[in-house]
Design a protein around this motif. Structure first.
Motif, PDB file in Angstrom:
ATOM      1  N   UNK A 162      20.481  -0.187 -21.485  1.00 36.32           N
ATOM      2  CA  UNK A 162      19.064  -0.382 -21.203  1.00 36.32           C
ATOM      3  C   UNK A 162      18.759  -0.163 -19.721  1.00 36.32           C
ATOM      4  N   UNK A 163      19.667  -0.622 -18.852  1.00 40.97           N
ATOM      5  CA  UNK A 163      19.476  -0.429 -17.416  1.00 40.97           C
ATOM      6  C   UNK A 163      19.524   1.055 -17.053  1.00 40.97           C
ATOM      7  N   UNK A 164      20.496   1.775 -17.606  1.00 38.57           N
ATOM      8  CA  UNK A 164      20.630   3.208 -17.327  1.00 38.57           C
ATOM      9  C   UNK A 164      19.395   3.964 -17.812  1.00 38.57           C
ATOM     10  N   UNK A 165      18.886   3.599 -18.973  1.00 43.34           N
ATOM     11  CA  UNK A 165      17.682   4.258 -19.488  1.00 43.34           C
ATOM     12  C   UNK A 165      16.505   4.059 -18.554  1.00 43.34           C
ATOM     13  N   UNK A 170      12.929   6.263 -14.199  1.00 41.96           N
ATOM     14  CA  UNK A 170      12.436   6.214 -12.825  1.00 41.96           C
ATOM     15  C   UNK A 170      12.807   7.495 -12.068  1.00 41.96           C
ATOM     16  N   UNK A 171      14.026   7.979 -12.314  1.00 40.18           N
ATOM     17  CA  UNK A 171      14.459   9.212 -11.653  1.00 40.18           C
ATOM     18  C   UNK A 171      13.656  10.411 -12.157  1.00 40.18           C
ATOM     19  N   UNK A 172      13.413  10.436 -13.465  1.00 39.54           N
ATOM     20  CA  UNK A 172      12.614  11.529 -14.040  1.00 39.54           C
ATOM     21  C   UNK A 172      11.219  11.576 -13.432  1.00 39.54           C
ATOM     22  N   UNK A 184      23.353  -2.520  -5.768  1.00 34.93           N
ATOM     23  CA  UNK A 184      22.160  -3.369  -5.712  1.00 34.93           C
ATOM     24  C   UNK A 184      21.000  -2.828  -6.550  1.00 34.93           C
ATOM     25  N   UNK A 185      20.842  -1.512  -6.583  1.00 36.91           N
ATOM     26  CA  UNK A 185      19.759  -0.945  -7.385  1.00 36.91           C
ATOM     27  C   UNK A 185      20.008  -1.154  -8.869  1.00 36.91           C
ATOM     28  N   UNK A 186      21.241  -0.927  -9.318  1.00 33.95           N
ATOM     29  CA  UNK A 186      21.566  -1.162 -10.722  1.00 33.95           C
ATOM     30  C   UNK A 186      21.283  -2.614 -11.093  1.00 33.95           C
ATOM     31  N   UNK A 187      21.643  -3.532 -10.194  1.00 34.27           N
ATOM     32  CA  UNK A 187      21.411  -4.955 -10.446  1.00 34.27           C
ATOM     33  C   UNK A 187      19.939  -5.248 -10.715  1.00 34.27           C
ATOM     34  N   UNK A 188      19.055  -4.521 -10.046  1.00 39.19           N
ATOM     35  CA  UNK A 188      17.621  -4.751 -10.219  1.00 39.19           C
ATOM     36  C   UNK A 188      17.149  -4.442 -11.628  1.00 39.19           C
ATOM     37  N   UNK A 189      17.913  -3.654 -12.377  1.00 36.19           N
ATOM     38  CA  UNK A 189      17.506  -3.251 -13.717  1.00 36.19           C
ATOM     39  C   UNK A 189      18.243  -4.011 -14.818  1.00 36.19           C
ATOM     40  N   UNK A 190      19.062  -4.981 -14.445  1.00 38.79           N
ATOM     41  CA  UNK A 190      19.752  -5.797 -15.434  1.00 38.79           C
ATOM     42  C   UNK A 190      18.821  -6.888 -15.947  1.00 38.79           C
ATOM     43  N   UNK A 191      19.139  -7.443 -17.115  1.00 39.74           N
ATOM     44  CA  UNK A 191      18.348  -8.546 -17.655  1.00 39.74           C
ATOM     45  C   UNK A 191      18.307  -9.729 -16.684  1.00 39.74           C
TER      46      UNK A 191
END
Length: 261
Positions: A162-165, A170-172, A184-191
């Protein structure tokens, strides 16, 4: 890791155990895999749901204990994505138990200042259970004495997907550049983006694995395994786990001296 009780601890009262705790070394975030409800019931020739009902008492004690000790965040693994493969009768009973818990405990949570929320793909829950969940989240959203996070229809790998999606979207849309993607950016998209990673994970029932729970967040978490079944895991068992946690030296990959290398 720990798989048993500390030597001599059976001679100490709960008050003695609590007195040994250093308030400055308590975990800021405690995570628990609540395992063994079914085995507890089967050992007593009771239906499995009886073990889940008894396990609610342990949940209550963990909430109260965290509040008393000043542990600000508690995350419990209540229902995994894999649990949807259980017999329909058991799933229905568990969903009914979830509704019962929220209907009977919601006011108590509010009185205690507990913020209730869930992580996972909650949209897969039955409509009635989901309604109770969203109501409890809404009514406790302003509270902050304890952040109680309940993993429902949860899987650690699914959380990462879900985070990668989300990051890909956002990148698209040009909001994130590939070179900007870091931990840190990946962490922002975790539950759990607004919580610190767990300091301590407790798993009951003697199993020694993490079972697809908080895979990213547990990278440097201390692990404590106990043979105690979840319905029997109460305040005393928690105190023993916390004392063991305070004996650990948490290095996070660093070396503090030649004596500890």
């Amino acid at each position: 890791m720990n798989t048993g009780l500390s030597a001599g601890s059976d001679q100490l009262s709960d008050a003695d155990l609590a007195a040994k705790l250093d308030p400055d070394l308590l975990p800021k975030h405690l995570a628990i895999i609540m395992d063994g409800n079914g085995r507890w019931a089967e050992a007593r020739n009771l239906p499995r749901i009886a073990g889940h009902r008894e396990g609610i008492k342990s949940v209550r004690e963990m909430i109260t204990s965290c509040l008393e000790l000043g542990i600000p965040a508690l995350t419990i693994f209540a229902f995994s994505q894999e649990n949807w493969n259980r017999p329909t009768q058991e799933i229905n009973a568990l969903m009914g138990l979830l509704e019962y818990y929220l209907s009977t405990e919601r006011n108590k949570l509010i009185e205690q200042g507990v913020r209730f929320r869930t992580i996972g793909r909650a949209e897969l829950l039955p409509a009635s259970a989901l309604q109770w969940v969203r109501a409890a989240e809404h009514e406790t959203a302003h509270l902050n004495k304890l952040h109680l996070t309940v993993a429902l229809s949860y899987g650690g790998r699914a959380e990462m997907v879900d985070a990668v999606r989300q990051i890909a979207r956002e990148a698209r849309d040009g909001k994130i550049q590939p070179d900007e993607i870091d931990e840190p950016l990946v962490h922002q998209f975790l539950y759990t983006h607004d919580l610190p990673d767990p300091d301590l994970l407790i798993r009951t029932s003697g199993e020694t694995r993490i079972s697809n729970f908080l895979l990213w967040q547990l990278a440097y978490t201390e692990l404590y395994f106990t043979p105690t079944l979840w319905p029997d895991f109460r305040r005393r068992e928690l105190l023993l786990a916390l004392l063991e946690f305070q004996r650990r030296e948490r290095r996070f990959g660093r070396v503090f001296s030649s004596l500890t290398s």
